[in-house]
Design an enzyme around this catalytic site. Structure first.
Site, mmCIF file in Angstrom:
data_model
loop_
_atom_site.group_PDB
_atom_site.id
_atom_site.type_symbol
_atom_site.label_atom_id
_atom_site.label_comp_id
_atom_site.label_asym_id
_atom_site.label_seq_id
_atom_site.Cartn_x
_atom_site.Cartn_y
_atom_site.Cartn_z
ATOM 1 N N HIS A 1 -5.540 30.799 -47.864
ATOM 2 C CA HIS A 1 -4.494 31.703 -48.799
ATOM 3 C C HIS A 1 -5.066 32.396 -49.821
ATOM 4 O O HIS A 1 -4.302 32.956 -50.475
ATOM 5 C CB HIS A 1 -3.167 31.156 -48.852
ATOM 6 C CG HIS A 1 -2.302 31.032 -47.572
ATOM 7 N ND1 HIS A 1 -1.347 30.215 -47.437
ATOM 8 C CD2 HIS A 1 -2.842 31.099 -46.221
ATOM 9 C CE1 HIS A 1 -0.880 29.844 -46.197
ATOM 10 N NE2 HIS A 1 -1.598 30.610 -45.345
ATOM 11 N N GLY B 1 2.165 17.712 -48.376
ATOM 12 C CA GLY B 1 2.814 18.717 -49.091
ATOM 13 C C GLY B 1 3.002 19.901 -48.518
ATOM 14 O O GLY B 1 3.048 21.198 -49.278
ATOM 15 N N ASN C 1 4.288 13.429 -47.065
ATOM 16 C CA ASN C 1 5.025 14.804 -47.559
ATOM 17 C C ASN C 1 6.556 13.845 -48.387
ATOM 18 O O ASN C 1 7.012 12.844 -47.870
ATOM 19 C CB ASN C 1 5.622 15.639 -46.508
ATOM 20 C CG ASN C 1 6.032 16.799 -46.935
ATOM 21 O OD1 ASN C 1 5.284 17.254 -47.745
ATOM 22 N ND2 ASN C 1 7.361 17.229 -46.682
HETATM 23 C C1 BV8 Z 1 -0.868 35.883 -40.519
HETATM 24 C C2 BV8 Z 1 -0.603 33.060 -50.602
HETATM 25 C C3 BV8 Z 1 -1.588 37.211 -38.372
HETATM 26 C C4 BV8 Z 1 0.052 33.748 -51.748
HETATM 27 C C5 BV8 Z 1 0.928 32.489 -48.820
HETATM 28 C C6 BV8 Z 1 7.366 37.609 -38.666
HETATM 29 C C7 BV8 Z 1 6.734 38.651 -39.394
HETATM 30 C C8 BV8 Z 1 5.596 38.729 -40.290
HETATM 31 C C9 BV8 Z 1 4.852 37.665 -40.173
HETATM 32 C C10 BV8 Z 1 5.187 36.559 -39.260
HETATM 33 C C11 BV8 Z 1 6.363 36.497 -38.950
HETATM 34 N N1 BV8 Z 1 6.616 35.175 -38.191
HETATM 35 C C12 BV8 Z 1 5.433 34.400 -38.458
HETATM 36 C C13 BV8 Z 1 4.777 35.125 -39.247
HETATM 37 C C14 BV8 Z 1 3.401 34.883 -39.847
HETATM 38 C C15 BV8 Z 1 3.574 34.373 -41.198
HETATM 39 C C16 BV8 Z 1 4.335 33.662 -41.444
HETATM 40 O O1 BV8 Z 1 4.247 32.454 -40.993
HETATM 41 N N2 BV8 Z 1 5.632 33.794 -41.920
HETATM 42 C C17 BV8 Z 1 6.493 32.644 -42.205
HETATM 43 C C18 BV8 Z 1 7.316 32.893 -43.452
HETATM 44 C C19 BV8 Z 1 7.687 32.760 -41.013
HETATM 45 N N3 BV8 Z 1 2.245 34.428 -41.356
HETATM 46 C C20 BV8 Z 1 1.329 35.247 -42.161
HETATM 47 O O2 BV8 Z 1 1.787 36.530 -42.321
HETATM 48 C C21 BV8 Z 1 0.035 34.845 -42.455
HETATM 49 N N4 BV8 Z 1 -0.964 35.673 -41.557
HETATM 50 O O3 BV8 Z 1 -0.270 35.278 -39.482
HETATM 51 O O4 BV8 Z 1 -1.687 36.932 -39.911
HETATM 52 C C22 BV8 Z 1 -2.714 36.507 -37.861
HETATM 53 C C23 BV8 Z 1 -3.088 35.180 -37.909
HETATM 54 C C24 BV8 Z 1 -3.920 34.660 -37.469
HETATM 55 C C25 BV8 Z 1 -4.796 35.464 -36.746
HETATM 56 C C26 BV8 Z 1 -4.899 36.737 -36.530
HETATM 57 C C27 BV8 Z 1 -3.691 37.353 -37.270
HETATM 58 C C28 BV8 Z 1 -0.402 34.709 -43.845
HETATM 59 C C29 BV8 Z 1 0.423 33.853 -44.403
HETATM 60 C C30 BV8 Z 1 0.015 33.693 -45.894
HETATM 61 C C31 BV8 Z 1 0.940 33.878 -46.968
HETATM 62 N N5 BV8 Z 1 0.462 33.471 -48.051
HETATM 63 N N6 BV8 Z 1 0.478 32.015 -49.915
HETATM 64 C C32 BV8 Z 1 0.527 33.148 -52.865
HETATM 65 O O5 BV8 Z 1 0.527 31.889 -52.874
HETATM 66 O O6 BV8 Z 1 1.377 33.737 -53.506
HETATM 67 S S1 BV8 Z 1 2.164 31.597 -48.078
HETATM 68 C C33 BV8 Z 1 2.621 30.703 -49.320
HETATM 69 O O7 BV8 Z 1 3.560 29.478 -48.670
HETATM 70 C C34 BV8 Z 1 1.940 29.689 -50.044
HETATM 71 O O8 BV8 Z 1 0.491 29.592 -49.592
HETATM 72 C C35 BV8 Z 1 2.374 28.048 -49.606
HETATM 73 O O9 BV8 Z 1 1.499 27.194 -49.809
HETATM 74 C C36 BV8 Z 1 2.708 28.447 -48.373
HETATM 75 C C37 BV8 Z 1 3.380 27.338 -47.438
HETATM 76 O O10 BV8 Z 1 4.268 26.972 -48.170
HETATM 77 P P1 BV8 Z 1 3.810 25.422 -48.390
HETATM 78 O O11 BV8 Z 1 2.746 25.258 -48.925
HETATM 79 O O12 BV8 Z 1 4.398 24.577 -47.387
HETATM 80 O O13 BV8 Z 1 5.194 24.997 -49.481
HETATM 81 P P2 BV8 Z 1 6.673 24.563 -49.422
HETATM 82 O O14 BV8 Z 1 7.286 25.155 -50.630
HETATM 83 O O15 BV8 Z 1 7.141 25.732 -48.213
HETATM 84 O O16 BV8 Z 1 6.784 23.365 -48.870
HETATM 85 C C38 BV8 Z 1 6.543 22.343 -49.957
HETATM 86 C C39 BV8 Z 1 6.523 21.056 -49.309
HETATM 87 O O17 BV8 Z 1 6.083 19.918 -50.149
HETATM 88 C C40 BV8 Z 1 7.990 20.794 -48.794
HETATM 89 O O18 BV8 Z 1 7.861 20.077 -47.627
HETATM 90 C C41 BV8 Z 1 8.394 19.708 -49.847
HETATM 91 O O19 BV8 Z 1 9.331 18.639 -49.267
HETATM 92 C C42 BV8 Z 1 6.985 19.072 -50.267
HETATM 93 N N7 BV8 Z 1 7.130 18.643 -51.491
HETATM 94 C C43 BV8 Z 1 7.697 18.880 -52.622
HETATM 95 N N8 BV8 Z 1 7.442 18.083 -53.983
HETATM 96 C C44 BV8 Z 1 6.517 17.139 -53.290
HETATM 97 C C45 BV8 Z 1 6.415 17.316 -51.899
HETATM 98 N N9 BV8 Z 1 5.520 16.542 -51.221
HETATM 99 C C46 BV8 Z 1 4.945 15.537 -51.750
HETATM 100 N N10 BV8 Z 1 5.236 15.259 -52.961
HETATM 101 C C47 BV8 Z 1 6.051 15.941 -53.966
HETATM 102 N N11 BV8 Z 1 6.054 15.780 -55.116
#
Ligand code: BV8
Length: 231
Positions: free
Chosen positions: A104, A170, A196
């Site tokens: 990303h 994570g 996680n």
């Molecule tokens: C793509 C960079 C096409 C920026 C990020 C509908 C409309 C449009 C798009 C979509 C759609 N449906 C699906 C999509 C695709 C979309 C998507 O997935 N949307 C989701 C929201 C539904 N994806 C995209 O658009 C991607 N591109 O699909 O292109 C394509 C693909 C392939 C081939 C050809 C074409 C691009 C996605 C990238 C977006 N950019 N980040 C920035 O960071 O500012 S995403 C952003 O969320 C971060 O990168 C982050 O890392 C990521 C995911 O979140 P997580 O890392 O999982 O973090 P989260 O907070 O969610 O979870 C934390 C976890 O840690 C929890 O489970 C928690 O319990 C745990 N935790 C907390 N504390 C601890 C812990 N674990 C252990 N110890 C702790 N102490």
């Protein structure tokens, strides 16, 4: 081949906010308001400040024991190991990881929307500094926004076809294509492990899991895995 995927949770105990905090917001913003090309077009200053603030915050945090455990794992396995991270922070590198695939993008990089060149950047971008390559004032954060294609997908695909052990750390399993890697790994017969704080959305893709803070479950799992290999 061991492939590890990390998400925001591995950096949480270092003090960096995860993607969806308890209030469902990300540093006070809705993701769609700051992490899309449309947001950048309609509110460039808001988006640049959002990333400038997160880039500046990197100087105030340190890698934690989970980041360091993965650096140990890479040191032991060499090129039979690949670390793919969804995170844009530099904590893996600062913990000693060498081969880190930031699918990303990276906070400490800027990409020119005129000439396309990417460059190391640890300052601000809201003040529209000139591109070091073409001098145009057209630099954006070199991160992958929603709707943009992640980096390194072909390298990840090659690794996932050879994977024997896939470890997800994570990440909530919200964001694709990263959230689909575990089921792909399972389909090719790999051992799949989730480390996680709580079960992720993709928990059914994992045959093993350890739920708890990364600084506890990750070093423990790495030490166990390396001990198994020595035996
Ligand atoms: C793509 C960079 C096409 C920026 C990020 C509908 C409309 C449009 C798009 C979509 C759609 N449906 C699906 C999509 C695709 C979309 C998507 O997935 N949307 C989701 C929201 C539904 N994806 C995209 O658009 C991607 N591109 O699909 O292109 C394509 C693909 C392939 C081939 C050809 C074409 C691009 C996605 C990238 C977006 N950019 N980040 C920035 O960071 O500012 S995403 C952003 O969320 C971060 O990168 C982050 O890392 C990521 C995911 O979140 P997580 O890392 O999982 O973090 P989260 O907070 O969610 O979870 C934390 C976890 O840690 C929890 O489970 C928690 O319990 C745990 N935790 C907390 N504390 C601890 C812990 N674990 C252990 N110890 C702790 N102490």
């Amino acid at each position: 081949m061991v492939v590890v995927l990390t998400g925001a949770g591995i950096s949480a105990e270092s003090g960096l906010a995860t993607f969806r905090g308890p209030d469902g917001l990300w540093e006070g913003h809705r993701p769609e308001d700051v992490a899309t090309p449309e947001a950048f077009l309609s509110a460039p200053e808001l988006v640049q400040r959002f990333y400038d603030d997160r880039r500046a915050a990197l100087a105030t945090v340190e890698p934690n024991a989970a980041h360091r455990a993965l650096a140990r794992l890479e040191h032991a396995l060499g090129d039979a190991f690949l670390l793919v991270t969804q995170n844009i922070d530099d904590l893996h590198e600062r913990a000693g990881s060498r081969r880190v695939l930031h699918m990303h993008g990276r906070l400490k990089a800027a990409r020119c929307t005129e000439c396309g060149e990417s460059t190391h950047w640890d300052g601000t971008l809201v003040d529209e500094p000139p591109c070091p390559f073409c001098s145009q004032r057209a630099l954006r954060p070199d991160v992958v926004w929603f709707g943009e294609i992640p980096y390194g997908l072909s390298e990840i695909d090659v690794a996932l076809r050879r994977v024997r052990v896939f470890v997800s750390i994570g990440t909530s399993g919200n964001v694709y294509p990263a959230a689909g890697f575990a089921s792909f790994a399972r389909a090719v017969g790999a051992r799949t492990v989730e480390l996680n704080l709580e079960p992720s959305l993709g928990i059914d893709d994992f045959v093993e899991h350890q739920h708890g803070p990364a600084t506890q479950v990750v070093p423990a799992w790495v030490d166990g895995f390396l001990a198994e290999r020595e035996a």
